[in-house]
Motif scaffolding. Structure first.
Motif, mmCIF file in Angstrom:
data_model
loop_
_atom_site.group_PDB
_atom_site.id
_atom_site.type_symbol
_atom_site.label_atom_id
_atom_site.label_comp_id
_atom_site.label_asym_id
_atom_site.label_seq_id
_atom_site.Cartn_x
_atom_site.Cartn_y
_atom_site.Cartn_z
ATOM 1 N N GLY A 56 48.579 34.075 -23.106
ATOM 2 C CA GLY A 56 48.726 32.768 -23.740
ATOM 3 C C GLY A 56 50.086 32.532 -24.365
ATOM 4 O O GLY A 56 50.219 31.691 -25.254
ATOM 5 N N GLY A 57 51.116 33.289 -23.932
ATOM 6 C CA GLY A 57 52.451 33.105 -24.485
ATOM 7 C C GLY A 57 52.684 33.857 -25.780
ATOM 8 O O GLY A 57 53.630 33.570 -26.509
ATOM 9 N N TRP A 58 51.853 34.854 -26.079
ATOM 10 C CA TRP A 58 51.972 35.665 -27.291
ATOM 11 C C TRP A 58 52.101 37.129 -26.904
ATOM 12 O O TRP A 58 51.457 37.591 -25.966
ATOM 13 N N CYS A 59 52.929 37.870 -27.623
ATOM 14 C CA CYS A 59 53.105 39.299 -27.364
ATOM 15 C C CYS A 59 51.784 40.020 -27.618
ATOM 16 O O CYS A 59 51.142 39.813 -28.657
ATOM 17 N N GLU A 60 51.374 40.860 -26.677
ATOM 18 C CA GLU A 60 50.125 41.609 -26.836
ATOM 19 C C GLU A 60 50.292 42.824 -27.747
ATOM 20 O O GLU A 60 49.315 43.459 -28.102
ATOM 21 N N GLY A 61 51.526 43.123 -28.141
ATOM 22 C CA GLY A 61 51.757 44.234 -29.050
ATOM 23 C C GLY A 61 51.798 43.810 -30.506
ATOM 24 O O GLY A 61 51.172 44.420 -31.361
ATOM 25 N N CYS A 62 52.539 42.731 -30.796
ATOM 26 C CA CYS A 62 52.727 42.330 -32.195
ATOM 27 C C CYS A 62 52.351 40.880 -32.473
ATOM 28 O O CYS A 62 52.330 40.464 -33.624
ATOM 29 N N GLY A 63 52.086 40.091 -31.445
ATOM 30 C CA GLY A 63 51.656 38.713 -31.647
ATOM 31 C C GLY A 63 52.773 37.694 -31.774
ATOM 32 O O GLY A 63 52.511 36.539 -32.128
ATOM 33 N N ARG A 64 54.010 38.072 -31.507
ATOM 34 C CA ARG A 64 55.111 37.111 -31.609
ATOM 35 C C ARG A 64 55.007 36.064 -30.499
ATOM 36 O O ARG A 64 54.651 36.374 -29.375
ATOM 37 N N PRO A 65 55.335 34.806 -30.806
ATOM 38 C CA PRO A 65 55.209 33.722 -29.821
ATOM 39 C C PRO A 65 56.431 33.611 -28.911
ATOM 40 O O PRO A 65 57.572 33.668 -29.381
ATOM 41 N N TRP A 76 53.700 37.005 -43.610
ATOM 42 C CA TRP A 76 54.525 38.074 -43.051
ATOM 43 C C TRP A 76 53.610 39.001 -42.272
ATOM 44 O O TRP A 76 52.490 39.267 -42.679
ATOM 45 N N ARG A 77 54.084 39.482 -41.139
ATOM 46 C CA ARG A 77 53.307 40.400 -40.298
ATOM 47 C C ARG A 77 54.107 41.677 -40.073
ATOM 48 O O ARG A 77 55.328 41.671 -40.096
ATOM 49 N N ASP A 78 53.375 42.759 -39.820
ATOM 50 C CA ASP A 78 54.043 44.022 -39.532
ATOM 51 C C ASP A 78 54.346 44.122 -38.046
ATOM 52 O O ASP A 78 54.129 43.180 -37.287
ATOM 53 N N GLY A 79 54.830 45.268 -37.592
ATOM 54 C CA GLY A 79 55.217 45.460 -36.208
ATOM 55 C C GLY A 79 54.070 45.431 -35.218
ATOM 56 O O GLY A 79 54.297 45.372 -34.015
ATOM 57 N N ARG A 80 52.820 45.454 -35.701
ATOM 58 C CA ARG A 80 51.659 45.374 -34.813
ATOM 59 C C ARG A 80 50.924 44.043 -34.935
ATOM 60 O O ARG A 80 49.844 43.888 -34.395
ATOM 61 N N GLY A 81 51.499 43.121 -35.696
ATOM 62 C CA GLY A 81 50.923 41.792 -35.821
ATOM 63 C C GLY A 81 49.924 41.631 -36.948
ATOM 64 O O GLY A 81 49.354 40.556 -37.124
ATOM 65 N N LYS A 82 49.704 42.659 -37.732
ATOM 66 C CA LYS A 82 48.750 42.582 -38.852
ATOM 67 C C LYS A 82 49.421 41.910 -40.048
ATOM 68 O O LYS A 82 50.594 42.167 -40.334
#
Length: 145
Positions: A28-37, A58-64
């Motif tokens: 869907g246009g989002w990184c599957e690792g960290c969630g960046r668009p 703010w999110r960490d390197g895994r998107g949390k």
């Protein structure tokens, strides 16, 4: 990420279409690792923490979502921006295995982290070959600084 000329024949002829299906269809246009668009300019601190403008967190390197927010002095001195570009990566680094579960949509950062062991292996092999070639044709290897 661009495919090196010497590795292009490992990829199928329809790789651009397959990659687009993974990046924009499944992910869907989002990184599957960290969630960046994909395609957006984001603010980040250079260590994986990034500002998610959609949710205002703010999110960490895994998107949390971060529980402890960055301090103000961290933001002033280290805040950077980058445009996110998604690429399709092979999870097991085998370019002949294009099964859906072996492909992932990663941003530049996640792709580099995922490929780090493979890049280190290739760097070691290149250095090993150079040393062997030098020993064979020019005598013992002399490192240059």
């Amino acid at each position: 990420m661009p495919i090196r000329r010497e590795h292009r024949f490992f990829y199928p002829i329809d790789w651009p279409q397959l990659s687009a299906v993974i990046r924009f269809g499944r992910a869907g246009g989002w990184c599957e690792g960290c969630g960046r668009p994909h395609g957006r300019v984001i603010h980040h601190l250079g260590d994986g923490r990034w500002w998610d403008a959609d949710t205002g967190t703010w999110r960490d390197g895994r998107g949390k979502a971060l529980v402890v927010l960055p301090e103000l002095d961290e933001l002033i001195g280290r805040l950077r921006t980058t445009r996110v570009v998604l690429a399709t990566a092979h999870r097991n680094h085998d370019t002949s295995n294009n099964a859906d579960q072996n492909l992932a949509a990663f941003c530049q950062r996640c792709h580099m982290i995922h490929d780090r062991p493979e890049h280190q292996r290739r760097r070691w092999r290149t250095l090993f070959r150079r040393r062997a070639s030098g020993d064979l044709f020019r005598g013992p290897y002399q490192p240059t600084h």
